[in-house]
Design an enzyme around this catalytic site. Structure first.
Site, short mmCIF file in Angstrom:
data_model
loop_
_atom_site.label_atom_id
_atom_site.label_comp_id
_atom_site.label_asym_id
_atom_site.label_seq_id
_atom_site.Cartn_x
_atom_site.Cartn_y
_atom_site.Cartn_z
N SER A 48 -1.00 17.76 -36.87
CA SER A 48 -0.48 16.40 -36.75
C SER A 48 0.14 16.23 -35.37
CB SER A 48 0.52 16.13 -37.88
OG SER A 48 0.83 14.77 -37.96
N ASP A 83 -8.75 11.43 -43.87
CA ASP A 83 -7.43 11.22 -43.25
C ASP A 83 -7.16 9.75 -42.98
OD1 ASP A 83 -5.07 11.33 -41.82
OD2 ASP A 83 -5.68 13.05 -40.62
N HIS A 102 -4.57 13.94 -44.67
CA HIS A 102 -3.97 14.34 -43.39
C HIS A 102 -3.62 15.82 -43.32
CE1 HIS A 102 -2.20 13.92 -39.54
NE2 HIS A 102 -0.97 14.11 -39.95
#
Length: 730
Positions: free
Chosen positions: A601, A676, A708
């Site tokens: 991320s 995602d 994600h």
């Protein structure tokens, strides 16, 4: 980071190599010694439940102010524990529940004990397979409270009125006496009612808000019909889901608040305070008497916040209670909290003076006092609640140390702050309705979890469960905590080093740097193993030195520390990470030619950011779910930290990793969740395509059924994938 939060940037002027603000020294803060003997962690089993502490199922306080009682489920039985008498006894078994339900007209046997939604006085509300059941402990019998819509979501129960709100698709409904009633009837799927808005930013977790008496329902109404659609491909069914994704600098959704009266079936729309296409509604709070609604309203630039008071009956603005401005950004992450016994007073959390502190206002907008000393450099991280008399406010915070979370109490009138939890480490608490007791989830470097009840003086009254050191039978690497200085030459940083359990200072070891570096995350604390997960511990067991620094930009160190990334994402974080690299290179046991970096991320962005800035420093890079171009990230988060691509084109260009593809040397692997909705897959695929165009070798792996992050059993597959990559290339 939050579920739908992300990461940050790079600047091309520093691509010649690291320049350090000072000598890369670090001071050893504390250690957890190695235990070289024992079982070894194994790939394919790093997600085994027996490696992680649990908790009594559904442990929670009864919602009552006259008595301290908690309930939990064990062996298909709900238990009741009275703190005053110490009496613990079963409330209802699954067999008895099934017997009662069948008598009440139920048609299906309940296989597992239902989810306990709420407990108040003598009523236990449970949900299972589209039904809500209520167990009355005084009558020791269960009734079918209501039947839910099987396709419904976002259920919100009001125990005051016995009504349940829920959403189905994009519309909102409520249940009364088993009957379903429509609150909204929007045919346009671009209109979404009663759900979380602004992609869960600003601490938003829900979209419905019952009045205190449970007769009126305030709810978010979001018009996202003008927002760009992005296709998400579900590979197993070949279904293409088009989600609405507001990119930075582009048109965003419009959010408003309506109030529905369940007795008159009339809806009142709260009048817009400002242009809905350029504002966020960050919180919705009813007044204690249900006459007013208080909305937190933030402008799109996120520099001006207003608390606005509405007449709940007419929907008209009654006035602005107070405003807050920052030349950088204002980030409200919770609503106001009314003070018991003082219906005209409430608490507001703000970082206006650099650290998150509590302020007491009246409903006329007058600042009555600073409850906590806002000139002191520590953070309130969460409001826990008031004592029933409103004299004492309890909160979680970092007053004693940024690496700890403790419970504190402050006398509202006197402002005297005292620490409640006594043991150093990480605490997470749930307060009972009397204000006398707290369920405390406690961990420390050598303690995975202890669940205990403490009183409001911090005394341990009862230990509910103690999991000790869950990995005590396993080989333990040595953990070292360091302090070092940021690239600005003055700001202290924390670093965590994990050494192999058979560490030999005369050998040379490869290093894996695990990075995040962005807002709302702190990778290092004084919880179990200093917040190190099993995979990092496994890597140390395999002979890697594992290193992490919480650079400027990360959480719980104050506004200046976190906002150091503002409009320039990736620059200060990278400079601080390179301070850590310089320290590593100064150590005789570090093999400087074998340094890898990994992150997910925001950390995925940072891993590639570091690789493309300093290509010869990092031999191997693994990057999961990275933001490649910040113009492709969502409005709320992206514009808070970067402004828009229109008003900050240089910042966006400097942070765009596509501009630095040519610098890549060595091994790089991108990993992406195929579904995602947070960091759109086009980030990774476009980066890979640019590498292909430039004939730059890069590896790419997709988890088709994951969003994600990679969760559940397949996370073991991810760990194996990463380890094999390091073993082959680092």
């Amino acid at each position: 980071m939050k579920t739908k939060r992300l990461l940050v940037l790079c600047v091309m002027s520093v691509m010649l190599g690291p320049v350090f603000a000072q000598s890369p020294k670090a001071s050893l803060l504390e250690t957890l010694p190695a235990v070289p003997q024992g079982k070894r962690l194994e790939l394919g089993h790093l997600m085994d439940r027996n490696l992680y502490p649990g908790a009594p199922s559904q442990l929670q306080w009864m919602e009552r102010s006259d008595k301290s009682v908690y309930v939990y489920v064990k062996n298909d039985t709900a238990f009741y524990h009275d703190m005053e008498t110490g009496v613990e006894k079963p409330m209802i078994t699954l067999d008895k529940l099934n017997e009662d339900v069948m008598k009440a007209g139920g048609k299906h046997k309940i296989e597992l004990f239902p989810l306990i939604r709420r407990v108040d006085n003598n009523r236990l509300y449970m949900r299972n397979r589209g039904h809500v059941f209520v167990f009355y402990s005084d009558k020791t019998e269960t009734e079918i409270y209501c039947s839910l819509d099987k396709k419904g979501t976002n259920f919100d129960l009001s125990t005051a009125s016995g009504l349940t709100a829920f959403t189905r698709d994009n519309n909102l409904f409520f249940l009364r006496d088993g009957m379903r009633y429509s609150v909204t009837k929007d045919l346009d799927t671009g209109i979404v009612n009663g759900q979380s808005v602004h992609r869960d930013e600003f601490g938003i977790t829900k979209g419905t808000f019952w009045s205190n008496d449970g007769t009126r329902l305030a709810y978010y109404r979001m018009d996202e019909s003008m927002v760009t659609k992005y296709p998400i491909h579900h590979y197993d069914s070949m279904w293409v889901e088009n989600i609405r994704y507001p990119h930075a600098g582009e048109r965003m959704h419009k959010v408003s608040v309506n109030v529905f009266n369940t007795e008159t079936f009339q809806t009142v729309a709260l009048e817009p305070f400002a242009d809905p296409s350029h504002t966020y509604i960050t919180s919705v709070v009813w007044s204690p008497d249900d006459r007013d609604l208080y909305l937190g309203i933030l402008d799109r630039n996120q520099k001006d916040f207003s608390l606005v008071r509405y007449d709940a009956e007419t929907g008209k603005v009654k006035g602005v209670v107070f405003t807050e401005h920052s030349d950088v950004y204002v980030e409200p992450e919770s609503g106001i909290v009314f003070r018991p016994g003082h219906p005209d007073q409430f608490v507001w959390l703000s970082e206006r003076n650099g650290f998150n502190h509590a302020y007491l206002y009246n409903t006329s907008g007058k600042l009555l006092k600073k409850i906590t000393p806002d000139n002191e450099p520590w953070m309130i991280t969460e409001l826990t609640g008031f004592s029933p008399d409103g004299k004492t406010l309890y909160f979680m915070g970092t007053k004693d140390e940024a690496l700890q979370q403790n419970l504190y109490a402050v006398e509202v009138e006197k402002g005297k702050v005292r620490r409640v939890t006594k043991e150093d480490g990480m605490h997470m608490v749930k307060m009972d309705g009397t204000g006398r007791y707290f369920i405390d989830y406690y961990s420390a470097p050598a303690l995975s979890r202890r669940i205990q009840v403490i009183d409001n003086k911090g005394n341990v009254v009862k230990v509910i469960a103690d999991y000790g050191d869950m990995l005590a039978d396993y080989v333990r690497p040595e953990f070292r905590l360091y302090t070092l200085t940021a690239a600005d030459g003055r700001t202290p940083l924390y670093g965590r080093m994990i050494l192999p359990p058979d560490f030999d200072s005369t050998r040379k070891y490869p290093v894996l740097v695990y990075v995040y570096g962005g807002p709302h995350a702190q990778l290092i604390n004084k919880g179990y193993n200093y917040a190190c997960g099993t995979f990092l511990r496994f890597l140390a067991q395999q002979g890697y030195v594992v290193w992490t620094v919480d650079s400027r930009g990360s959480a719980n160190r104050g506004f200046a520390f976190e906002s150091a990334i503002h409009r320039n994402i990736g620059v200060n974080e990278a400079a601080d990470q390179m301070q850590g690299i310089a320290f590593l290179k100064s150590l005789p046991f570090v093999d400087s030619s074998r340094i890898g970096v990994d992150g997910w991320s925001y950390g995925g962005f940072m891993a590639l950011n570091l690789k493309t800035r300093f290509p010869d420093v990092f031999k191997v890079t693994t990057s999961g779910g990275p933001v490649i171009n910040w113009a492709w990230y969502e409005v709320m988060y992206g514009e808070r930290y970067m402004g828009t691509p229109q008003d900050n084109p240089d910042g966006y260009e400097a942070a765009n990793l596509l501009n630095r593809v040519d610098s890549i040397r060595g091994k790089v692997m991108l990993i992406q969740g195929g579904l995602d909705p947070t960091v759109l897959p086009k980030n990774s695929t476009t980066f890979v395509k640019r590498c292909i165009d430039r004939k730059i070798p890069v590896d790419f792996f997709v988890y088709p059924d994951h969003e994600h992050n990679v969760r559940g059993a397949e996370r073991d597959h991810l760990f194996e994938k990463l380890y094999e990559y390091y073993k082959q290339n680092l």
